[in-house]
Design a protein around this motif. Structure first.
Motif, mmCIF file in Angstrom:
data_model
loop_
_atom_site.group_PDB
_atom_site.id
_atom_site.type_symbol
_atom_site.label_atom_id
_atom_site.label_comp_id
_atom_site.label_asym_id
_atom_site.label_seq_id
_atom_site.Cartn_x
_atom_site.Cartn_y
_atom_site.Cartn_z
ATOM 1 N N ILE A 46 19.186 40.352 37.763
ATOM 2 C CA ILE A 46 19.284 39.605 39.019
ATOM 3 C C ILE A 46 20.716 39.137 39.248
ATOM 4 O O ILE A 46 21.255 39.259 40.357
ATOM 5 C CB ILE A 46 18.302 38.417 39.013
ATOM 6 C CG1 ILE A 46 16.857 38.941 39.066
ATOM 7 C CG2 ILE A 46 18.579 37.474 40.178
ATOM 8 C CD1 ILE A 46 15.809 37.880 38.790
ATOM 9 N N ALA A 47 21.370 38.615 38.208
ATOM 10 C CA ALA A 47 22.753 38.160 38.341
ATOM 11 C C ALA A 47 23.673 39.307 38.737
ATOM 12 O O ALA A 47 24.532 39.164 39.626
ATOM 13 C CB ALA A 47 23.226 37.529 37.032
ATOM 14 N N ALA A 48 23.496 40.464 38.093
ATOM 15 C CA ALA A 48 24.317 41.628 38.443
ATOM 16 C C ALA A 48 24.051 42.075 39.875
ATOM 17 O O ALA A 48 24.974 42.449 40.613
ATOM 18 C CB ALA A 48 24.043 42.766 37.467
ATOM 19 N N GLY A 49 22.786 42.034 40.283
ATOM 20 C CA GLY A 49 22.437 42.403 41.643
ATOM 21 C C GLY A 49 23.013 41.458 42.668
ATOM 22 O O GLY A 49 23.482 41.878 43.737
ATOM 23 N N VAL A 50 22.983 40.166 42.369
ATOM 24 C CA VAL A 50 23.575 39.174 43.263
ATOM 25 C C VAL A 50 25.064 39.428 43.425
ATOM 26 O O VAL A 50 25.601 39.393 44.540
ATOM 27 C CB VAL A 50 23.316 37.744 42.734
ATOM 28 C CG1 VAL A 50 24.241 36.731 43.416
ATOM 29 C CG2 VAL A 50 21.865 37.353 42.939
ATOM 30 N N ARG A 51 25.741 39.703 42.322
ATOM 31 C CA ARG A 51 27.182 39.947 42.376
ATOM 32 C C ARG A 51 27.492 41.134 43.300
ATOM 33 O O ARG A 51 28.400 41.069 44.138
ATOM 34 C CB ARG A 51 27.711 40.205 40.961
ATOM 35 C CG ARG A 51 29.236 40.254 40.868
ATOM 36 C CD ARG A 51 29.694 40.332 39.418
ATOM 37 N NE ARG A 51 29.357 39.109 38.702
ATOM 38 C CZ ARG A 51 28.400 39.010 37.770
ATOM 39 N NH1 ARG A 51 27.676 40.069 37.447
ATOM 40 N NH2 ARG A 51 28.155 37.861 37.178
ATOM 41 N N GLU A 52 26.723 42.196 43.170
ATOM 42 C CA GLU A 52 26.948 43.367 44.011
ATOM 43 C C GLU A 52 26.624 43.074 45.470
ATOM 44 O O GLU A 52 27.375 43.471 46.380
ATOM 45 C CB GLU A 52 26.108 44.545 43.522
ATOM 46 C CG GLU A 52 26.336 45.815 44.311
ATOM 47 C CD GLU A 52 25.818 47.056 43.613
ATOM 48 O OE1 GLU A 52 26.265 48.159 43.981
ATOM 49 O OE2 GLU A 52 24.961 46.927 42.720
ATOM 50 N N ALA A 53 25.522 42.371 45.706
ATOM 51 C CA ALA A 53 25.134 42.052 47.084
ATOM 52 C C ALA A 53 26.161 41.149 47.758
ATOM 53 O O ALA A 53 26.485 41.344 48.940
ATOM 54 C CB ALA A 53 23.754 41.398 47.093
ATOM 55 N N VAL A 54 26.677 40.178 47.020
ATOM 56 C CA VAL A 54 27.689 39.280 47.572
ATOM 57 C C VAL A 54 28.948 40.054 47.931
ATOM 58 O O VAL A 54 29.544 39.841 48.999
ATOM 59 C CB VAL A 54 28.012 38.152 46.566
ATOM 60 C CG1 VAL A 54 29.261 37.374 46.999
ATOM 61 C CG2 VAL A 54 26.830 37.198 46.439
ATOM 62 N N ASP A 55 29.352 40.959 47.060
ATOM 63 C CA ASP A 55 30.545 41.765 47.331
ATOM 64 C C ASP A 55 30.386 42.599 48.594
ATOM 65 O O ASP A 55 31.316 42.726 49.395
ATOM 66 C CB ASP A 55 30.829 42.690 46.141
ATOM 67 C CG ASP A 55 31.368 41.941 44.929
ATOM 68 O OD1 ASP A 55 31.800 40.783 45.087
ATOM 69 O OD2 ASP A 55 31.347 42.507 43.817
#
Length: 294
Positions: free
Chosen positions: A144-153
């Motif tokens: 989830i953290a990795a996904g959030v980072r990508e989505a935010v970018d």
């Protein structure tokens, strides 16, 4: 001073930008209701879609579950309104969609969190990307953290990005309210974190939820308390108790899941009950009665 979600018209909800909506949620002091809808499920009532039902029973926010951004469609909604922007116009609500950080091949690519799916979500008009996992997929806090980072970018502030869990998702090796794991999601840039509401999963004590709220406040992030374990089909008294305890814990958005009489949408009366519990008849009746022409 920021306007409150409580005072926004349907047209404003349907068009408000992500940053302004976040401030409007903060100003509402725990009186915002979100309903999740499985877009592939048949409508609960013939002649009207589940997104319309959820809207008219009190939701300010609709979260589209199992929405395929590469093949957009919502059961019961005319095809010309199948985009996320179209659903916002159709319902007069703030609309987001789930994307799931899982391995290729487990679910359709249009539901899986990738750079392509986030870009497509933005093109379709999403203003809230929720990084989470459906039951049985075993999504970890790390994913989830990795996904959030990508989505935010990718989203670049055009949409709010939330990350978190509504249930264990079939994974029993992680504690649901493990603060260091949740902090990874917040540190990745999430605008909000979602955690199970009090009494909805084993160990979901008010104290556990309060600890997440305290952590999120340090990151200026919102907290969405979720009812995602089929208790959206419980007695109204159960929903009312969960809602009041969530509000007491400091939750900003009260979420109710998509499992009512069947998978698709919560028991409509329970969406109404949740709204009445956290904000009373004045603001509930305003939301459900307001003309789409305002």
């Amino acid at each position: 001073m920021s306007r409150r979600v409580l005072n926004l018209t349907g047209r404003e909800l349907a068009s408000m930008g992500a940053k302004d909506f976040k401030e409007a949620v903060k100003a509402s002091e725990g009186r915002v209701v979100a309903a999740e809808v499985v877009v592939t499920a048949s409508p609960l009532v013939d002649g009207v879609s589940n997104v319309e039902i959820a809207s008219r029973f009190g939701a300010d926010v609709l979260i589209l579950n199992m929405y395929d951004v590469l093949n957009p469609a919502v059961a019961g909604v005319p095809s010309e309104y199948a985009s996320i922007r179209g659903i916002a116009e159709f319902t007069g609500r703030f609309i987001g969609n789930n994307l799931e950080p899982v391995d290729e091949g487990l679910i359709p690519e249009g539901r899986r969190l990738t750079k392509v799916s986030v870009i497509r979500s933005m093109e379709l008009g999403s203003r809230l990307v929720v990084v989470t996992g459906n039951p049985g997929l075993g999504v970890t806090w790390g994913r989830i953290a990795a996904g959030v980072r990508e989505a935010v970018d990718v989203a670049g502030g055009r949409a709010l990005v939330f990350g978190g869990k509504m249930h264990s998702g079939g994974l029993r090796v992680e504690k649901m309210y493990e603060l260091p794991l949740i902090e990874e999601v917040l540190a990745a840039g999430a605008d909000g974190v979602l955690v199970p509401a009090p009494f909805t999963v084993p160990g979901a004590t008010p104290e556990a939820v309060e600890s997440v709220v305290s952590l999120a406040s340090r990151y200026d992030a919102l907290v969405m308390c979720t009812i995602g374990t089929s208790q959206e089909g419980s007695q109204r008294e159960v929903v009312r108790s969960i809602a009041l305890h969530s509000k007491a814990c400091g939750c900003d958005i009260h979420h109710i899941g998509d499992s009512g009489y069947s998978m698709g949408v919560a028991v409509p009366e329970n969406i109404l009950e949740l709204s009445l519990a956290v904000r009373g008849v004045r603001h509930t009746y305003k939301r459900i009665s307001m003309s789409s022409l305002r």
